[in-house]
Design a protein around this motif. Structure first.
Motif, PDB file in Angstrom:
ATOM      1  N   ASN A 178     -35.084  35.343   9.598  1.00  0.00           N
ATOM      2  CA  ASN A 178     -33.981  36.331  10.284  1.00  0.00           C
ATOM      3  C   ASN A 178     -34.007  37.514  10.365  1.00  0.00           C
ATOM      4  OD1 ASN A 178     -33.014  33.630  10.029  1.00  0.00           O
ATOM      5  ND2 ASN A 178     -33.546  33.787  12.227  1.00  0.00           N
ATOM      6  N   ASN A 206     -33.911  27.939   8.643  1.00  0.00           N
ATOM      7  CA  ASN A 206     -35.239  28.181   8.879  1.00  0.00           C
ATOM      8  C   ASN A 206     -36.386  26.609   9.371  1.00  0.00           C
ATOM      9  OD1 ASN A 206     -36.769  29.986  10.620  1.00  0.00           O
ATOM     10  ND2 ASN A 206     -37.891  30.291   8.734  1.00  0.00           N
ATOM     11  N   ALA A 259     -37.637  31.603  13.153  1.00  0.00           N
ATOM     12  CA  ALA A 259     -37.160  32.887  13.484  1.00  0.00           C
ATOM     13  C   ALA A 259     -36.689  33.674  14.723  1.00  0.00           C
ATOM     14  CB  ALA A 259     -37.080  33.668  11.942  1.00  0.00           C
TER      15      ALA A 259
END
Lengths: 345, 345, 345, 345
Positions: A178, A206, A259
């Motif tokens: 992210n 994720n 992400a």
């Protein structure tokens, strides 16, 4: 069982279909256990492509396992790790660091979950004096526990401060994907290239089923890591199934797609919630988390729409987390409900 | 990648298709992380059906995690656990017990991997004397590391000796299914009903992807277990996927089918290998492992046919392990090759 | 309070007058705490005169503290120490090694408390394999817990075996003075010169009030020792009083006089008791301890004459220890009583 | 060697003559080692006279040993101890707590080294949640590391807050005598009677050679303490010499005379230094320590007159400690020198 999606945690999400497919594909015949298998070699190869051919990569079960075994391999019991007060290793791991490593966390208050070079410098005391535990590692989280992101420049400054004092820099990258998407750079630029010595690379949040990786910039820095991992009970027997998930994430751009989507949903959520009367977003939204203050009386009703955590009850602070599978309509439904609550409808 | 099957370890086998299907079925929407989800409740229900409604059940990542977190919840650092010298906790866990619990293993030499009540009695010394570590738990393995199996009667005798001295009885049940099938009894009769206080219930070696369970006969015996599990880094975030595998194993008879097949293959292998000149099977074959002495010069060539471990090099002892997916032709091909090697063909 | 002398332990004896005088002499004004004082420098100088100018010397409170902090500075938690089953670190320190170091003791059965090079070799397994704890140190006791003494030649052989495998050699020298006198050599020849890397140098059993020293052959081998000592709670604040005692022992020949006298008394005792019907001395008497088998019914009455320990009840084995202050008449009175008991008088 | 007296630490002082006499008097014949002797019984009797007949008393080597073994006996590794940021266990014990207990210190910033009931309440989080370490003990220091003293009323409030949450209250009483004298009450009123559950009773800083005691209000609260003490390497073999010192302190009023004198000297010093230009005393002087800010350029010259510690270099804060043997002329000489420096003479 329910198929609804919450804003409670990216750990509440399931597994991306491509990861499930990779698990099925790896389920063929016998391979050696404990990582001496082609799936593990392949996954390590993908890590090397992203992080550099020289890195050492080891898979572990979970984020606490990654953080603590990485630190345990680098530290002695009389050494300390400097980290923000909000660090997962400090508040969310039930003392695993202290119990396994035996050392101390030197915690630093911050407003946004981010250390700085100055804060690191100010935390270094008593070096060489036997009464005082000896600083040995600095640990930062990318993205932080407040959803904020370190720039490579900021990391570099911390790394330089750490290295100048002979300290290693560890990054808890439970949400490194992210953060990387947010920075618009490569995984490597968001971590090792900026001076990070060892990275806890997060997979579970994720879109994979279970697994994290420990990535050492230099394989010689922790020669005993494999023993630490085993002694810390983090060595999977059927390692191929852990490795196959990372291949699924890294071989093309699944890590980035997951992400990127989660971050976009967080941005959308923040934007919509910002216009809800009484809601104040008090941290920058740079990854897949939104931290807000909101009227105490609206919290429980809104949790009824989609669950989330009350982060700090006295200050009426809440956390909303988006995932690889959050949909726009999840966001819109939630924001609409918040607006209704605000208007007392 | 190869689809061949070895006799090296039941950890080298893959995942049973019913377990893979259960993982896929659990991959639906969001559920709470860390075990507060319906899949976990369901799996616990299956354990309670097998072991009794009163048991406490907790899932962990691997066998070492099950053993050490169970013992860690029952012991203080100044206490000792009596176990056979061959115990997995003693020789195969890189000191995880000592590091995590802080206590000592009092190891007992045996010829077949099995403790007895008399051996337990003889290991209890120095009770109440502060110079000596205090015995607190007895640990036995079912089936043992030598593939032998305790009868409920034998376990009962050990339990009585342990309990008479105020010690708990722990069972490392990494192969509890194989032992149970061998005994022709219920899972409960092979463990808790015979006096076992806490069981490490093995899943990974019996056809699941990853996971073990800790089963306490009495939930009040280790009130701090949940903290020990978390601090020992054994708490999975996406717990539903661990739980779903156990439901697959326990909801009908998959646990029994897998173990039964593996045991039958071990019996077949033992029978065929016993007639190979120079091969001497020196432990009873009661589960899914065969221990044999064989001519040193045949070992490497035979490993080329299907891999297995040289268990004790000075004594030319080897171990062959069968799995849920071992086929009769795997066994026949292997035995035929051994026969050829013996005849110098 | 009684002034009688027992044969229970050299820890039951008091403090030699020259040591008491040294304590009084050190009680003058203020000096820096924690070892930064001239008394400590002086005592270190005496150690260097005996053991070589290059050694590193650190004072600790007791023998367990010396052993465990020395080992803790040399080992990681995933490493093991090979020692005789009878070693004090194994049976008399309530698991301090396991708790503080986190590693494992690999214990070796012996008949006389002495390791050999062959026994060391046979204890080294699984090197480089992460499932197995990694041997790192060999520990021997001089004189042993059975009152036997290693010759420099025997130590050299063990040291060579240890060093050939990259292991350190530690000596628990709780009775190093007694062993040295027995060998008729220097302290250094009985330890470091024979290949010992780190020595726990015993003071308490040889006439001082309280204190042991850790002597490293090479100061660079354990750079973190000072932190390990502090973290292990073995750093005395008023260090001068610990140091002054060692100066009293080592500045002239008090260490030799005390040990020599105790050894002579053990020899006399052994000689006299050997002629008592029913008494069998089953270990060589080479230092200040005598191990004997004697009729079970005579033990309690004889303890009434002068206390001693029943070492192994099932085998009716007892231990008699002499001290710097044991007198010939203590011995004669005891032997005479034993003779009377044997004759049923 | 020098007979000058410093203001660096009460650990720099020597031993009171009455204590030296007690050591000499205890040096008579043989007694059982490890505390099974009449001297130890006598000393325990004196503690019971002061603290109540029901208390359990154990002697250990040093203050760190007292604190950590007391806490280790009360806590599990997944539990936390709340203490001021300035606590000795936090900053001056090289992580002994974390290494030995395995748990975490939850540290609280304070201006004067004192916790309050409110600060305790505010530190209790996450009870019952396995991600968070569980608060189990509150630890306060009497007198504090800033030389301030808790009133019995203040302690009572903290004890009530702790007990209301099921937490024990520990007191680090390294300077309990100085605090008690300052309060003008009994030792018991300054500690146990106010709700303290376990006290580290300091001897070394109050004129003995070496030794501290752990006093449990209720012997049943830590049944395993004796094992913890041994495993923590805090069990003295020649215990009589530790016990005899405490008898000297407690049998009449030596503990009070020593502390009273030290306190009076601190008061005198504070009074004289307060009138030195540029010196600001910034903590209440309630025991035997004075904390002051003074011009940076005067510090080194004044240390040349009598040594003391620069406590906080950035803020130019210094600490002066008085001892049982500080003289009025020591104080006057020091204050006169400070005045001269201030006037640039």
């Amino acid at each position: 069982m329910t198929a609804s999606r919450t804003f409670a945690s990216d750990n509440n999400a399931g597994v991306h279909p491509e990861v499930m497919a990779a698990l099925a594909a790896a389920n063929e015949g016998h391979v050696h256990a404990y990582g001496d298998d082609p799936y593990t070699q392949e996954a390590i190869g993908h890590f090397r492509r992203h992080f550099g051919e020289e890195v050492a990569v080891h898979f572990v079960f979970n984020g606490t396992g990654a953080n603590v075994s990485a630190l345990g391999a680098l530290m002695r019991s009389y050494e300390a790790c400097i980290c923000p007060e909000t660090a997962h290793i400090n508040v969310d791991e039930c003392g695993a660091f202290e119990h396994l490593v035996g050392g101390k966390l030197l915690t630093v208050p911050t407003s946004d979950g981010k250390l700085t070079a100055e804060l690191v410098e100010a935390s270094i005391h008593g070096v060489g004096v036997e009464h005082h535990i000896q600083p040995r590692v600095v640990s930062i989280t990318q993205a932080t526990e407040y959803g904020t992101v370190y720039t490579p420049h900021e990391i570099r400054a911390i790394a330089e401060a750490a290295h100048a004092h002979g300290l290693w820099l560890h990054m808890d990258g439970a949400r490194i994907a992210n953060a990387t998407v947010s920075l618009g750079c490569s995984l490597r630029e968001a971590s090792l290239d900026a001076g990070v010595d060892v990275l806890s690379f997060g997979g579970t949040k994720n879109g994979i089923l279970m697994g994290e990786a420990v990535v050492f910039a230099d394989p010689t820095m922790a020669p005993g890591f494999k023993y630490v991992r085993k002694q810390s009970m983090q060595l999977a027997s059927k390692m191929r199934f852990m490795a196959a998930q990372f291949t699924a994430l890294l071989q093309d751009d699944l890590w980035w797609r997951n992400a990127s989507h989660a971050n976009a949903m967080a941005e959308l959520l923040a934007q919509k919630m910002a216009s809800v009367p009484g809601v104040e977003i008090f941290q920058k939204v740079q990854a897949n988390e939104v931290f807000a203050r909101m009227p105490a009386e609206s919290i429980v009703p809104l949790q009824g729409v989609a669950d989330f955590y009350l982060w700090d009850e006295p200050h009426s602070e809440v956390r909303w987390v988006t995932s690889w599978d959050t949909t726009e309509s999840d966001v819109e439904r939630f924001a609409a409900a918040a607006l209704q609550l605000a208007h007392g409808v």
